[in-house]
Each structure stands twice: as structure tokens, then as C-alpha cells.
Design a protein around this motif. Structure first.
Motif, PDB file in Angstrom:
ATOM      1  N   ASN A  34      24.277 -63.199  16.865  1.00 50.71           N
ATOM      2  CA  ASN A  34      25.205 -64.294  16.582  1.00 50.71           C
ATOM      3  C   ASN A  34      26.592 -64.021  17.132  1.00 50.71           C
ATOM      4  O   ASN A  34      27.582 -64.522  16.620  1.00 50.71           O
ATOM      5  CB  ASN A  34      25.291 -64.528  15.067  1.00 50.71           C
ATOM      6  CG  ASN A  34      23.979 -65.013  14.496  1.00 50.71           C
ATOM      7  OD1 ASN A  34      23.353 -65.882  15.077  1.00 50.71           O
ATOM      8  ND2 ASN A  34      23.566 -64.437  13.373  1.00 50.71           N
ATOM      9  N   GLY A  35      26.670 -63.211  18.165  1.00 46.98           N
ATOM     10  CA  GLY A  35      27.966 -62.945  18.757  1.00 46.98           C
ATOM     11  C   GLY A  35      28.760 -61.897  18.015  1.00 46.98           C
ATOM     12  O   GLY A  35      29.958 -61.834  18.133  1.00 46.98           O
ATOM     13  N   TRP A  36      28.081 -61.039  17.253  1.00 48.77           N
ATOM     14  CA  TRP A  36      28.804 -60.023  16.473  1.00 48.77           C
ATOM     15  C   TRP A  36      28.095 -58.696  16.643  1.00 48.77           C
ATOM     16  O   TRP A  36      26.884 -58.624  16.695  1.00 48.77           O
ATOM     17  CB  TRP A  36      28.810 -60.415  15.006  1.00 48.77           C
ATOM     18  CG  TRP A  36      29.631 -59.478  14.181  1.00 48.77           C
ATOM     19  CD1 TRP A  36      29.205 -58.463  13.406  1.00 48.77           C
ATOM     20  CD2 TRP A  36      31.045 -59.469  14.102  1.00 48.77           C
ATOM     21  NE1 TRP A  36      30.254 -57.822  12.829  1.00 48.77           N
ATOM     22  CE2 TRP A  36      31.391 -58.413  13.224  1.00 48.77           C
ATOM     23  CE3 TRP A  36      32.070 -60.238  14.664  1.00 48.77           C
ATOM     24  CZ2 TRP A  36      32.709 -58.123  12.914  1.00 48.77           C
ATOM     25  CZ3 TRP A  36      33.371 -59.948  14.352  1.00 48.77           C
ATOM     26  CH2 TRP A  36      33.678 -58.899  13.482  1.00 48.77           C
ATOM     27  N   SER A  37      28.868 -57.619  16.712  1.00 49.60           N
ATOM     28  CA  SER A  37      28.266 -56.296  16.814  1.00 49.60           C
ATOM     29  C   SER A  37      28.757 -55.429  15.682  1.00 49.60           C
ATOM     30  O   SER A  37      29.925 -55.471  15.320  1.00 49.60           O
ATOM     31  CB  SER A  37      28.614 -55.642  18.158  1.00 49.60           C
ATOM     32  OG  SER A  37      29.987 -55.408  18.254  1.00 49.60           O
ATOM     33  N   ALA A  38      27.874 -54.677  15.119  1.00 43.89           N
ATOM     34  CA  ALA A  38      28.227 -53.829  13.984  1.00 43.89           C
ATOM     35  C   ALA A  38      28.835 -52.524  14.460  1.00 43.89           C
ATOM     36  O   ALA A  38      28.368 -51.923  15.417  1.00 43.89           O
ATOM     37  CB  ALA A  38      26.980 -53.532  13.150  1.00 43.89           C
ATOM     38  N   GLY A  39      29.886 -52.115  13.765  1.00 41.35           N
ATOM     39  CA  GLY A  39      30.463 -50.796  14.001  1.00 41.35           C
ATOM     40  C   GLY A  39      31.344 -50.687  15.207  1.00 41.35           C
ATOM     41  O   GLY A  39      31.739 -49.598  15.598  1.00 41.35           O
ATOM     42  N   GLY A  40      31.704 -51.795  15.859  1.00 40.36           N
ATOM     43  CA  GLY A  40      32.529 -51.726  17.058  1.00 40.36           C
ATOM     44  C   GLY A  40      33.994 -51.804  16.744  1.00 40.36           C
ATOM     45  O   GLY A  40      34.436 -51.657  15.626  1.00 40.36           O
TER      46      GLY A  40
ATOM     47  N   TYR B 182      33.218 -60.635  19.845  1.00 40.54           N
ATOM     48  CA  TYR B 182      32.392 -61.791  19.471  1.00 40.54           C
ATOM     49  C   TYR B 182      32.013 -62.614  20.702  1.00 40.54           C
ATOM     50  O   TYR B 182      30.853 -63.000  20.894  1.00 40.54           O
ATOM     51  CB  TYR B 182      33.163 -62.626  18.461  1.00 40.54           C
ATOM     52  CG  TYR B 182      32.754 -64.084  18.366  1.00 40.54           C
ATOM     53  CD1 TYR B 182      31.630 -64.472  17.646  1.00 40.54           C
ATOM     54  CD2 TYR B 182      33.516 -65.073  18.987  1.00 40.54           C
ATOM     55  CE1 TYR B 182      31.264 -65.804  17.562  1.00 40.54           C
ATOM     56  CE2 TYR B 182      33.166 -66.405  18.906  1.00 40.54           C
ATOM     57  CZ  TYR B 182      32.038 -66.768  18.193  1.00 40.54           C
ATOM     58  OH  TYR B 182      31.678 -68.088  18.115  1.00 40.54           O
ATOM     59  N   MET B 183      32.997 -62.875  21.571  1.00 39.83           N
ATOM     60  CA  MET B 183      32.731 -63.655  22.781  1.00 39.83           C
ATOM     61  C   MET B 183      31.802 -62.917  23.726  1.00 39.83           C
ATOM     62  O   MET B 183      30.884 -63.497  24.310  1.00 39.83           O
ATOM     63  CB  MET B 183      34.052 -63.983  23.475  1.00 39.83           C
ATOM     64  CG  MET B 183      34.913 -64.994  22.739  1.00 39.83           C
ATOM     65  SD  MET B 183      34.184 -66.658  22.712  1.00 39.83           S
ATOM     66  CE  MET B 183      34.317 -67.101  24.451  1.00 39.83           C
ATOM     67  N   ASP B 184      32.028 -61.617  23.915  1.00 39.45           N
ATOM     68  CA  ASP B 184      31.174 -60.838  24.814  1.00 39.45           C
ATOM     69  C   ASP B 184      29.724 -60.880  24.370  1.00 39.45           C
ATOM     70  O   ASP B 184      28.816 -61.093  25.179  1.00 39.45           O
ATOM     71  CB  ASP B 184      31.648 -59.386  24.865  1.00 39.45           C
ATOM     72  CG  ASP B 184      32.951 -59.222  25.634  1.00 39.45           C
ATOM     73  OD1 ASP B 184      33.327 -60.166  26.352  1.00 39.45           O
ATOM     74  OD2 ASP B 184      33.590 -58.165  25.509  1.00 39.45           O
ATOM     75  N   ASN B 185      29.501 -60.671  23.081  1.00 38.90           N
ATOM     76  CA  ASN B 185      28.130 -60.597  22.587  1.00 38.90           C
ATOM     77  C   ASN B 185      27.470 -61.974  22.500  1.00 38.90           C
ATOM     78  O   ASN B 185      26.267 -62.108  22.693  1.00 38.90           O
ATOM     79  CB  ASN B 185      28.115 -59.929  21.213  1.00 38.90           C
ATOM     80  CG  ASN B 185      28.347 -58.434  21.303  1.00 38.90           C
ATOM     81  OD1 ASN B 185      27.629 -57.724  21.990  1.00 38.90           O
ATOM     82  ND2 ASN B 185      29.375 -57.955  20.643  1.00 38.90           N
ATOM     83  N   LYS B 186      28.264 -62.997  22.225  1.00 39.36           N
ATOM     84  CA  LYS B 186      27.684 -64.340  22.117  1.00 39.36           C
ATOM     85  C   LYS B 186      27.278 -64.888  23.477  1.00 39.36           C
ATOM     86  O   LYS B 186      26.208 -65.483  23.624  1.00 39.36           O
ATOM     87  CB  LYS B 186      28.689 -65.281  21.452  1.00 39.36           C
ATOM     88  CG  LYS B 186      28.189 -66.732  21.356  1.00 39.36           C
ATOM     89  CD  LYS B 186      29.185 -67.616  20.629  1.00 39.36           C
ATOM     90  CE  LYS B 186      28.667 -69.049  20.540  1.00 39.36           C
ATOM     91  NZ  LYS B 186      29.616 -69.940  19.828  1.00 39.36           N
ATOM     92  N   TRP B 187      28.139 -64.692  24.485  1.00 34.68           N
ATOM     93  CA  TRP B 187      27.927 -65.351  25.774  1.00 34.68           C
ATOM     94  C   TRP B 187      27.380 -64.430  26.861  1.00 34.68           C
ATOM     95  O   TRP B 187      26.923 -64.917  27.890  1.00 34.68           O
ATOM     96  CB  TRP B 187      29.238 -65.952  26.265  1.00 34.68           C
ATOM     97  CG  TRP B 187      29.731 -67.056  25.387  1.00 34.68           C
ATOM     98  CD1 TRP B 187      30.729 -67.005  24.474  1.00 34.68           C
ATOM     99  CD2 TRP B 187      29.223 -68.394  25.335  1.00 34.68           C
ATOM    100  NE1 TRP B 187      30.894 -68.204  23.849  1.00 34.68           N
ATOM    101  CE2 TRP B 187      29.977 -69.095  24.370  1.00 34.68           C
ATOM    102  CE3 TRP B 187      28.205 -69.070  26.019  1.00 34.68           C
ATOM    103  CZ2 TRP B 187      29.744 -70.415  24.059  1.00 34.68           C
ATOM    104  CZ3 TRP B 187      27.983 -70.401  25.718  1.00 34.68           C
ATOM    105  CH2 TRP B 187      28.745 -71.061  24.745  1.00 34.68           C
ATOM    106  N   GLN B 188      27.416 -63.118  26.643  1.00 33.27           N
ATOM    107  CA  GLN B 188      26.965 -62.209  27.691  1.00 33.27           C
ATOM    108  C   GLN B 188      25.813 -61.327  27.234  1.00 33.27           C
ATOM    109  O   GLN B 188      25.572 -60.266  27.787  1.00 33.27           O
ATOM    110  CB  GLN B 188      28.137 -61.324  28.138  1.00 33.27           C
ATOM    111  CG  GLN B 188      29.306 -62.131  28.678  1.00 33.27           C
ATOM    112  CD  GLN B 188      30.512 -61.255  28.916  1.00 33.27           C
ATOM    113  OE1 GLN B 188      30.378 -60.093  29.284  1.00 33.27           O
ATOM    114  NE2 GLN B 188      31.700 -61.802  28.722  1.00 33.27           N
TER     115      GLN B 188
END
Length: 467
Positions: free
Chosen positions: A249-255, A228-234
């Protein structure tokens, strides 16, 4: 289940402060054991040990019974493990004298355990022909019981019994572990110790124990939080294996760990726990490193950021020199995995603030609702965990009301909302069931949900508590 004891060695361990010593009393063969008082004392204990239930991934963090698995260095066979070698010789020695020699070696190993107590240590080899033609090795420890007395006469009333033991709280090791009747696994043994002190399992230095379900779930949730943090801030930049594309929104599907979570969470850095069982394949358990078998290691340290069996560093990870640091501004170190949140060196103040909030949340025993993910995100994250353990429990308190449900119920029959600045818990179902004790609630004619929400919304908002 009838057992035939082939050999049995009886030792007595005594401790006086820091001083500890042991004495070998006797080693019995089949005939001597059959006519001894010890047979009556141990009658039924072998069967009780064999039938004692154990889970590979227990539901509690400190279960009394565990499955241990011999560790080996990658590229070496099982015989290279000193603990396995000793148990194997105990199973195979052809004479009473040879068996005693191996039993004596095991006792000397046990004498180095921390915080050990005095008592009787019994090492036996026995067969149960009905379930297997292969022999079992049993290591049983009975601690001395304090304040044990027997009735004497009408003058002194009682007489204290020195060095008294009983089988009720007996600690035990069974090798090999029998997964099912007749199915023995030479890689595994079963350890039972019904106390908080873990010294009985500590003396086996080259044994790993599977992680408990709470530990596995915690690691997986931390992975999701890092994702969540990686996708939201990076911008979706991923520092861990298996992350998918962000939804913005800081979320990735299927990870995340997915269905391999329980296997990967049990991998120990630099060690191989041997061929895995069930659905896993050879090589999934261990990651190669250069720690020799005889050196000091902490078998409880798990590298949650290095997938089991992956010998090459993951691009963008610490091992590849990625400029990550702990949120306290420290450079990456060997214990970086202890912090659930990792940040790039040039993280913004807002990003560091959120990471700090999540770190404090993860470190607390009593946690509040974080209000960071939507209901859909929570359901998606929960589904990953439910796939591995459908009966996963959800337990929390709303003020003083304890709620117990299944994680799968969230978003289906259990809902959390806010009305007028207060939390509202909604439970839906077809019927109520009241049991012990009567109350006026049982006579209720329920009002509509709209009326309840309207009444909740009209309540005055409580002022914040001042500390």
C-alpha cells in the motif's frame, strides 16, 4: 557564581545610513575593571549568560538562544576554523595589548555583519573558579536605545541622553559553551539574540547551528512521504537510504531516518561539525566535499538526501546519475532537495498528479487532512518520531476548535473518524476537569457513543462551498 574579569575591551559602533565606523574607548585589566563604573553595569550579566538555558534541538524555529558549533573541512583540525582561532587567542593572550589586538580583529569582523545597529560592543575574558579553572570569552552587544531621557529641572523637565544603553536586551556570545557545570566543549559556543534580526550571529561565518525540532520533524515526514510514493508507484524501488519492504500500500516497515534522524538532519554538505556528543560517534556529523574554508557557503543549506559521513553516492540517487526530475519537468539540479517529492522521468499522469498534491500540501502553512494513509500507517510513522522525542506535540484545528495533545495520543486516546461525510474527533479519558467559568456542559449525563454517532449520521450533508 563570582567572575573575575581578566581583560575587557570596550568599543562604540556608530552607523549613519550606509556609513559605519567604530571607536575603541579603553581596554581594562583586572585592577582597572574592579574600580570602574562598568563593573556595576555588568554585575550579574556574566552569571546570567552562563546560566541561560539552551537546547541543542530547540522546540521553536527561531529560539533566542542557540548552540553554535565550529565547522571544519574533513581532514583538518579545529585550529583551521578562523572563528575558533580568534576565540582561542582571546582566551590565551597573555597581555592586555595582545588581548586588545584580538578584540579589535573581532570588532572588524562584526562590522561586516548585515543590518547591524549602533551601540556598545564589549569583549571580555573572565574566570569563574568555582565551576572551572578555564577562562570564558564573552562578547556582549548593547544597542543604542532611542528616546531615552533623564529628569533635569522644572524649566526644561527632561534632557535627552545620547548613546544610551542598557543590559536588558543585551546580545551575547559565550565561549566555550558549558553543557553542565564544569563541562566545557571547545567545539561549541552559545549565542543569545532575543530579536528576529539574526545579524549578531551572522558575522560568525564558520559556525553551524543545530536544526530545530520542527525542521527535523519536517524532514523526517518528507522522507516518509517520499518512501510512500516510491513504494506505491515504483513497486518498492527505493531512492533513499534505509527504506524497507513495501506492504503493498505504498508503505515500508522500518525505513526512514529512525533513531539517527536528529544527527543526520544536522549534517551540512561539505563540512564537518567536529566530533559529535552524546550517543553519536566521530564522523557522523559531516560529509566530505571540496569546498574550501575561505569560500562562500550557506551554512543553513542541508542535504537531506545524503547521509552524514557517507562520501560515496548512494546507488540510484542524483549523485549516481539516476534519471529523477522535479515534478515540474525540470532536470535534477543542485537544489533538487528543496522539492519534497521526486519523480522518475517517465512518471504517469496519475503519479505526477499525486506528487503535485503532496507538494502543494508540504508548501502550505495551513493544511487540510490528506486522507492517504490508514490509521495503522499513521501510528507506525508517528512511532518513529516519538522514539526520538516522546513529548512531541500534536496540534490542529477541527473547524474552529483548537486541539492540543501529544502525538503519542493518536490511536490510543485520540481518534479521527468520518460519519456521514463529516469528520469526527474522539477523545477518551477517565475524567473531565473544568476550570475558569461555569457552563451547562458541566451538568451533562453523557449519552452512549452509538447514540452520538447515530445523531451525527442523521445530520444533512453540507453542500460544498462555492468560491
Amino acid at each position: 557564581m563570582d567572575f573575575t574579569v581578566e581583560y575587557l575591551s570596550f568599543f562604540v559602533i556608530q552607523t549613519e545610513g550606509s556609513d559605519r565606523h567604530f571607536k575603541h574607548y579603553k581596554t581594562l585589566d583586572r585592577e582597572a575593571y574592579a574600580g570602574s563604573e562598568l563593573k556595576e553595569f555588568l554585575d550579574g550579566e556574566f552569571t546570567r549568560i552562563i546560566k541561560r538555558k539552551v537546547e541543542k534541538h530547540p522546540n521553536s524555529e527561531q529560539p533566542p538562544t542557540k548552540i553554535g558549533r565550529f565547522l571544519i573541512e574533513p581532514g583538518y583540525d579545529l585550529a583551521s576554523n578562523p572563528n575558533y582561532s580568534l576565540f582561542h587567542r582571546l582566551r590565551a593572550e597573555p597581555t592586555k595589548d595582545y588581548f586588545f589586538g584580538c578584540a579589535d580583529e573581532l570588532v572588524r569582523t562584526y562590522m561586516n555583519a548585515s543590518a547591524m545597529r549602533g551601540g556598545a560592543l564589549i569583549i571580555a575574558r573572565a574566570r569563574a573558579e568555582r565551576v572551572s579553572s578555564e577562562p570564558f570569552v564573552f562578547v556582549m552587544k548593547c544597542d543604542f536605545e532611542p528616546k531615552i531621557a533623564r529628569i533635569s529641572d522644572e524649566h526644561s523637565l527632561i534632557t535627552h541622553v545620547e548613546m544610551a544603553i542598557n543590559a536588558k536586551n543585551m546580545k551575547s556570545i559565550q565561549y566555550p559553551h558549558m553543557q553542565e557545570e564544569g563541562m566545557l566543549d571547545e567545539w561549541e559556543l552559545k549565542v543569545h539574540q532575543a530579536s528576529h534580526a539574526r545579524y549578531f550571529e551572522d558575522f560568525l561565518k564558520y559556525i553551524s547551528y543545530e536544526k530545530s525540532m520542527p525542521e527535523i520533524i519536517s524532514h523526517q515526514v518528507f522522507d516518509m512521504v517520499q518512501e510512500y510514493m516510491d513504494n506505491k508507484w515504483q513497486g518498492g524501488r527505493s531512492s533513499r537510504q534505509g527504506y524497507g519492504a513495501s506492504d503493498g500500500n505504498g508503505w515500508s516497515a522500518g525505513g526512514g531516518r529512525g533513531s539517527e534522524g536528529m544527527q543526520n538532519a544536522a549534517a551540512y554538505e561539505g563540512w564537518d561539525a567536529g566530533p559529535s556528543v552524546g550517543n553519536s560517534t566521530d564522523g557522523e556529523r559531516g560529509a566530505a566535499d571540496e569546498e574550501p574554508m575561505g569560500s562562500t557557503m550557506d551554512a543553513g543549506t542541508v542535504d537531506t538526501n545524503w547521509t552524514a559521513g557517507a562520501h560515496e553516492p548512494e546507488p540510484g540517487s542524483f549523485r549516481d546519475g539516476d534519471p529523477y526530475q522535479a515534478i515540474h519537468g525540470e532536470t535534477a539540479s543542485e537544489d533538487y532537495a528543496e522539492s519534497p517529492i521526486r519523480l522518475p522521468v517517465h512518471a504517469s499522469a496519475e503519479q505526477a498528479r499525486e506528487a503535485k498534491e503532496l507538494e502543494l500540501w508540504a508548501a502550505s502553512d495551513k493544511r487540510n487532512l490528506q486522507e492517504k494513509w490508514s490509521t495503522e500507517q499513521v501510528i507506525e510513522a508517528s512511532q518513529r518520531l516519538i522514539e526520538e522525542k516522546p513529548e512531541l506535540e500534536l496540534k490542529f484545528k477541527l473547524d474552529d476548535v483548537l486541539v492540543k495533545a501529544k502525538l503519542a495520543d493518536f490511536g490510543d486516546t485520540l481518534h479521527i473518524a468520518q460519519v456521514g461525510g463529516r469528520y469526527v474527533l474522539l477523545l477518551e479519558g477517565d475524567a473531565f476537569r473544568f476550570e475558569k467559568g461555569f457552563s451547562p456542559v458541566e451538568l451533562l449525563a453523557p449519552e452512549s457513543l452509538e447514540d452520538v454517532v447515530r445523531r451525527i449520521g442523521s445530520k444533512p450533508v453540507k453542500p460544498p462551498e462555492l468560491y
